[in-house]
Motif scaffolding. Structure first.
Motif, PDB file in Angstrom:
ATOM      1  N   MET A 125       0.661  -1.456   0.063  1.00 44.89           N
ATOM      2  CA  MET A 125       0.136  -0.312  -0.082  1.00 44.89           C
ATOM      3  C   MET A 125       0.647   1.611   0.559  1.00 44.89           C
ATOM      4  O   MET A 125       0.419   2.002  -0.777  1.00 44.89           O
ATOM      5  CB  MET A 125      -1.130  -0.373   1.107  1.00 44.89           C
ATOM      6  N   LEU A 126       1.915   1.489   0.479  1.00 52.11           N
ATOM      7  CA  LEU A 126       2.805   2.039   0.645  1.00 52.11           C
ATOM      8  C   LEU A 126       3.898   2.535  -0.624  1.00 52.11           C
ATOM      9  O   LEU A 126       3.763   3.524  -1.274  1.00 52.11           O
ATOM     10  CB  LEU A 126       4.226   1.880   2.215  1.00 52.11           C
ATOM     11  N   ALA A 127       4.156   1.416  -1.272  1.00 52.73           N
ATOM     12  CA  ALA A 127       4.988   1.441  -2.006  1.00 52.73           C
ATOM     13  C   ALA A 127       3.961   2.294  -3.268  1.00 52.73           C
ATOM     14  O   ALA A 127       3.963   2.825  -4.330  1.00 52.73           O
ATOM     15  CB  ALA A 127       5.092  -0.136  -2.855  1.00 52.73           C
ATOM     16  N   HIS A 128       2.313   1.938  -3.138  1.00 50.07           N
ATOM     17  CA  HIS A 128       1.437   2.319  -4.474  1.00 50.07           C
ATOM     18  C   HIS A 128       1.187   3.811  -4.149  1.00 50.07           C
ATOM     19  O   HIS A 128       0.941   4.303  -5.307  1.00 50.07           O
ATOM     20  CB  HIS A 128       0.385   1.635  -4.479  1.00 50.07           C
ATOM     21  N   THR A 129       0.963   4.080  -2.752  1.00 49.14           N
ATOM     22  CA  THR A 129       0.681   5.517  -3.079  1.00 49.14           C
ATOM     23  C   THR A 129       2.678   6.414  -2.755  1.00 49.14           C
ATOM     24  O   THR A 129       1.895   7.176  -2.944  1.00 49.14           O
ATOM     25  CB  THR A 129       0.816   6.043  -1.048  1.00 49.14           C
ATOM     26  N   HIS A 130       3.272   6.291  -2.507  1.00 48.83           N
ATOM     27  CA  HIS A 130       4.646   6.660  -2.829  1.00 48.83           C
ATOM     28  C   HIS A 130       4.500   6.967  -4.896  1.00 48.83           C
ATOM     29  O   HIS A 130       4.666   8.213  -4.904  1.00 48.83           O
ATOM     30  CB  HIS A 130       6.159   6.134  -2.867  1.00 48.83           C
ATOM     31  N   LEU A 131       4.381   6.417  -5.114  1.00 50.60           N
ATOM     32  CA  LEU A 131       3.281   6.202  -6.885  1.00 50.60           C
ATOM     33  C   LEU A 131       2.844   7.027  -6.712  1.00 50.60           C
ATOM     34  O   LEU A 131       3.483   7.923  -8.020  1.00 50.60           O
ATOM     35  CB  LEU A 131       3.282   4.287  -7.299  1.00 50.60           C
ATOM     36  N   ARG A 149       2.405   9.802  -5.458  1.00 44.76           N
ATOM     37  CA  ARG A 149       3.102  11.347  -5.192  1.00 44.76           C
ATOM     38  C   ARG A 149       3.921  11.066  -6.394  1.00 44.76           C
ATOM     39  O   ARG A 149       4.771  11.990  -5.380  1.00 44.76           O
ATOM     40  CB  ARG A 149       3.290  10.398  -3.661  1.00 44.76           C
ATOM     41  N   ARG A 150       3.907  10.335  -7.560  1.00 44.18           N
ATOM     42  CA  ARG A 150       5.721  10.320  -7.828  1.00 44.18           C
ATOM     43  C   ARG A 150       6.599  10.186  -7.516  1.00 44.18           C
ATOM     44  O   ARG A 150       7.932  11.349  -7.556  1.00 44.18           O
ATOM     45  CB  ARG A 150       5.814  11.546  -9.158  1.00 44.18           C
ATOM     46  N   ARG A 151       7.068   9.472  -6.168  1.00 48.52           N
ATOM     47  CA  ARG A 151       8.210   8.882  -5.397  1.00 48.52           C
ATOM     48  C   ARG A 151       9.065   7.242  -5.833  1.00 48.52           C
ATOM     49  O   ARG A 151       8.609   7.209  -5.099  1.00 48.52           O
ATOM     50  CB  ARG A 151       7.870   9.315  -3.681  1.00 48.52           C
ATOM     51  N   PRO A 152       9.016   7.523  -7.057  1.00 48.30           N
ATOM     52  CA  PRO A 152       9.966   6.499  -6.609  1.00 48.30           C
ATOM     53  C   PRO A 152      11.250   5.695  -6.240  1.00 48.30           C
ATOM     54  O   PRO A 152      10.193   4.174  -6.220  1.00 48.30           O
ATOM     55  CB  PRO A 152      10.284   6.591  -8.652  1.00 48.30           C
ATOM     56  N   ASN A 153      11.514   6.441  -5.897  1.00 41.46           N
ATOM     57  CA  ASN A 153      12.302   6.069  -4.953  1.00 41.46           C
ATOM     58  C   ASN A 153      11.940   5.533  -3.875  1.00 41.46           C
ATOM     59  O   ASN A 153      12.196   3.630  -3.018  1.00 41.46           O
ATOM     60  CB  ASN A 153      13.636   6.768  -4.699  1.00 41.46           C
ATOM     61  N   GLU A 154      10.964   5.462  -3.016  1.00 38.57           N
ATOM     62  CA  GLU A 154      10.109   5.427  -1.879  1.00 38.57           C
ATOM     63  C   GLU A 154       9.397   4.665  -2.140  1.00 38.57           C
ATOM     64  O   GLU A 154       9.343   3.899  -1.117  1.00 38.57           O
ATOM     65  CB  GLU A 154       9.520   6.908  -1.051  1.00 38.57           C
ATOM     66  N   ALA A 155       8.965   4.589  -3.291  1.00 37.00           N
ATOM     67  CA  ALA A 155       8.081   3.400  -3.714  1.00 37.00           C
ATOM     68  C   ALA A 155       8.474   2.512  -4.198  1.00 37.00           C
ATOM     69  O   ALA A 155       8.267   0.718  -3.515  1.00 37.00           O
ATOM     70  CB  ALA A 155       7.221   3.222  -5.130  1.00 37.00           C
ATOM     71  N   LEU A 156      10.021   2.133  -4.656  1.00 33.54           N
ATOM     72  CA  LEU A 156      10.838   1.002  -5.291  1.00 33.54           C
ATOM     73  C   LEU A 156      11.484   0.356  -3.543  1.00 33.54           C
ATOM     74  O   LEU A 156      11.400  -1.068  -3.059  1.00 33.54           O
ATOM     75  CB  LEU A 156      11.982   1.401  -5.352  1.00 33.54           C
ATOM     76  N   ALA A 157      11.853   1.127  -2.703  1.00 34.96           N
ATOM     77  CA  ALA A 157      12.317   0.643  -1.326  1.00 34.96           C
ATOM     78  C   ALA A 157      11.339  -0.040  -1.015  1.00 34.96           C
ATOM     79  O   ALA A 157      11.428  -1.245  -0.105  1.00 34.96           O
ATOM     80  CB  ALA A 157      12.416   1.880  -0.509  1.00 34.96           C
ATOM     81  N   ALA A 158       9.864   0.393  -0.773  1.00 37.72           N
ATOM     82  CA  ALA A 158       8.815  -0.191  -0.027  1.00 37.72           C
ATOM     83  C   ALA A 158       8.495  -1.850  -0.740  1.00 37.72           C
ATOM     84  O   ALA A 158       7.747  -2.540  -0.071  1.00 37.72           O
ATOM     85  CB  ALA A 158       8.135   0.646  -0.210  1.00 37.72           C
TER      86      ALA A 158
END
Length: 205
Positions: free
Chosen positions: A177-183, A185-194
């Motif tokens: 869910m966090l990864a999807h939310t980061h995506l 929000r256009r935060r690919p690095n955070e999305a990838l880490a999650a």
């Protein structure tokens, strides 16, 4: 519901598993018919816990079949039964079922209200897993409504609770869910880490 016997609770849980399995086997109508029959049987003998649990099973089955309005109505009736009988845990489950149905109906604000009520009940009961599930539902409602920062906060809080409770599977799903939310929000690095952390947890199961 507060004095529902362990046998009734166990039977209701087992029946819900049977119906879920039938659904996976493509026997949706068979599961609906059986759940309706069991719901009436519980109602006739005054077993309110069983009746409410069967209504929640029917809500899930209607949602799978795309009948969102019917799903919401069944869950709302279950909520009313639980509230009258002062069964907080099952009331919270009913509220989460309402939230799922309202999300499917594209009513994120109503879904958020139901999920928030479920979270408050779970907090009062000290139910960590229940509260984490409610926060996840809140995050999904925020995401659907375009409130990305609120979705991130709710999901992060849920993840913290799940880490504390050592729920590996719960953490993995929340990280998704966090990864999807980061995506969003256009935060690919955070999305990838999650996403990578979720992958590692799923592989460890």
């Amino acid at each position: 519901l507060g004095d529902a016997s362990g046998a009734v609770v166990g039977l209701a849980d087992a029946l819900r598993l049977v119906f879920a399995t039938q659904c996976l086997l493509g026997e949706l109508q068979t599961a609906r018919d059986a759940a309706t029959k069991e719901c009436e049987a519980f109602r006739v003998v005054g077993e309110r816990h069983g009746e409410a649990a069967m209504l929640l099973a029917l809500s899930d089955l209607h949602l799978v079949g795309g009948s969102c309005v019917e799903a919401s109505e069944k869950a709302s009736t279950a909520r009313d039964i639980c509230r009258a009988a002062d069964d907080g845990r099952l009331e919270a489950a009913a509220l989460l079922a309402i939230a799922r149905a309202r999300l499917s109906m594209e009513l994120p604000s109503e879904a958020l209200g139901a999920a928030s009520d479920a979270s408050a009940i779970s907090r009062r009961l000290g139910d960590v897993q229940g509260r984490a599930m409610a926060l996840r539902a809140q995050a999904a409602a925020h995401l659907a409504g375009g409130s990305l920062d609120d979705a991130l906060r709710a999901s992060s809080e849920a993840l913290e609770l799940l880490r504390e409770s050592k729920s590996t599977k719960g953490q993995a799903y929340e990280l998704e869910m966090l990864a999807h939310t980061h995506l969003q929000r256009r935060r690919p690095n955070e999305a990838l880490a999650a996403a990578r952390e979720a992958e590692a947890l799923f592989r460890s199961l």
